[in-house]
Design an enzyme around this catalytic site. Structure first.
Site, PDB file in Angstrom:
ATOM      1  N   SER A 127      -5.709   3.283   4.968  1.00 21.56           N
ATOM      2  CA  SER A 127      -5.197   2.663   3.750  1.00 21.56           C
ATOM      3  C   SER A 127      -6.321   2.029   2.928  1.00 21.56           C
ATOM      4  O   SER A 127      -6.219   0.903   2.452  1.00 21.56           O
ATOM      5  CB  SER A 127      -4.135   1.600   4.092  1.00 21.56           C
ATOM      6  N   SER A 157       0.792  -1.239   0.000  1.00 26.19           N
ATOM      7  CA  SER A 157       0.000   0.000   0.000  1.00 26.19           C
ATOM      8  C   SER A 157       0.819   1.281   0.000  1.00 26.19           C
ATOM      9  O   SER A 157       0.238   2.363  -0.057  1.00 26.19           O
ATOM     10  CB  SER A 157      -0.963   0.001   1.195  1.00 26.19           C
ATOM     11  N   LYS A 217      -0.035   3.779  -2.605  1.00 27.97           N
ATOM     12  CA  LYS A 217      -1.056   4.825  -2.467  1.00 27.97           C
ATOM     13  C   LYS A 217      -0.454   6.225  -2.344  1.00 27.97           C
ATOM     14  O   LYS A 217      -1.179   7.219  -2.507  1.00 27.97           O
ATOM     15  CB  LYS A 217      -1.965   4.504  -1.283  1.00 27.97           C
TER      16      LYS A 217
END
Length: 284
Positions: free
Chosen positions: A119, A57, A60
């Site tokens: 997240s 993640s 992101k």
């Protein structure tokens, strides 16, 4: 003469000059690591810093960076949460969620909080759908991922490629500690990004489908916030291939260090690795 020589030596005339002490580079459990001085761009520590790895993640960061670079961006424009976003969470075992509710109207700013704190892969999907171009959702998502890759190229991230908007890749979602650190440094130039990633928790009022409102509560997955003095961000990541990742930044006495650890063995390990690297970076 012997007495004279002894006297001279005792006076320190031939003594070696004092050497500045340099802290030994730390040992970290992460497979890859990198730290730099964010002000000067000087590399302070490297460990397999240019080895390509799955990023989880931490991807992101680029999702947010692409959104914030949009022309005429209106952070208060509203996005209606689609069923496809929540279905995506159900269909992907490793998908973390901002728990968006279908039919709610959420602002772009709120989606950035949902993206970076818990997240939320659903928030990432919503942003990709909003800011990609095309007549179908699939086309818009493909377009957005294309923007992620073109941004990586423009930033000189030569060992980075994205095939997803959230890090749940299909075999071609990778970066390196050096590239992710450069990306984070670029993202931190946006005041909205800085505000979001240093937030430990937030309560956001969103509009429901019937015109009422509900409060969404999101807590940051970055355990450095509140546990390491001066921490200002940035983003955690994990996954079966990525293992445990962390892009981090902290400021002390006017000096900002920023870095990345990839493929660590646990949440606790990645936090410990990051703290070691920041300690070292501040001494360097």
């Amino acid at each position: 003469m012997a007495v004279a020589a002894s006297a001279v030596l005792s006076a320190g005339a031939f003594a070696a000059p004092a050497q500045a002490t340099t802290a030994a580079a730390p040992t970290i459990t992460a497979a890859g690591g990198f730290v730099m001085n964010n002000g000067t761009g000087k590399s302070l520590y490297t460990k397999a810093a240019d080895t390509r790895r799955s990023t989880g993640s931490t991807t992101k960061i680029m999702t947010a960076r692409v959104v914030l670079a949009q022309k005429n961006l209106d952070l208060d424009s509203k996005v209606t949460v689609q069923k496809a976003y929540s279905d995506y969470i159900v269909d992907n075992d490793w998908a973390s969620s901002a728990k968006l509710i279908v039919g709610d109207k959420v602002t772009v700013r709120q989606l950035l909080y949902g993206l970076m704190l818990p997240s939320g892969c659903d928030a990432a999907y919503a942003l990709a759908d909003k800011f990609g171009t095309g007549s179908t959702r699939d086309a818009r998502v493909k377009s957005f991922i294309g923007q992620m890759n073109s941004t990586a190229k423009s930033l000189g991230l030569t060992n980075t490629h994205f095939d997803s908007f959230d890090g749940i890749g299909k075999g071609a979602n990778y970066s390196t500690p050096r590239d992710l650190t450069k990306l984070a440094g670029s993202a931190m130039k946006y005041s909205t990004f800085r505000t979001v990633v240093k937030t430990k928790s937030t309560t956001q009022k969103v509009t429901t489908s019937n015109g009422g409102y509900r409060n969404m509560e999101w807590t940051n997955t970055n355990g450095l916030l509140g546990s390491y003095s001066g921490t200002i961000g940035v983003k955690t990541g994990s996954g079966p291939e990525a293992k445990y990742c962390l892009v981090f930044a902290a400021t002390r006495n006017g000096k900002t260090v920023i870095g990345t650890v990839l493929a660590d063995s646990s949440v606790a390990a990645r936090t410990a690795s990051a703290k070691k690297l920041m300690d070292y970076g501040f001494k360097a």
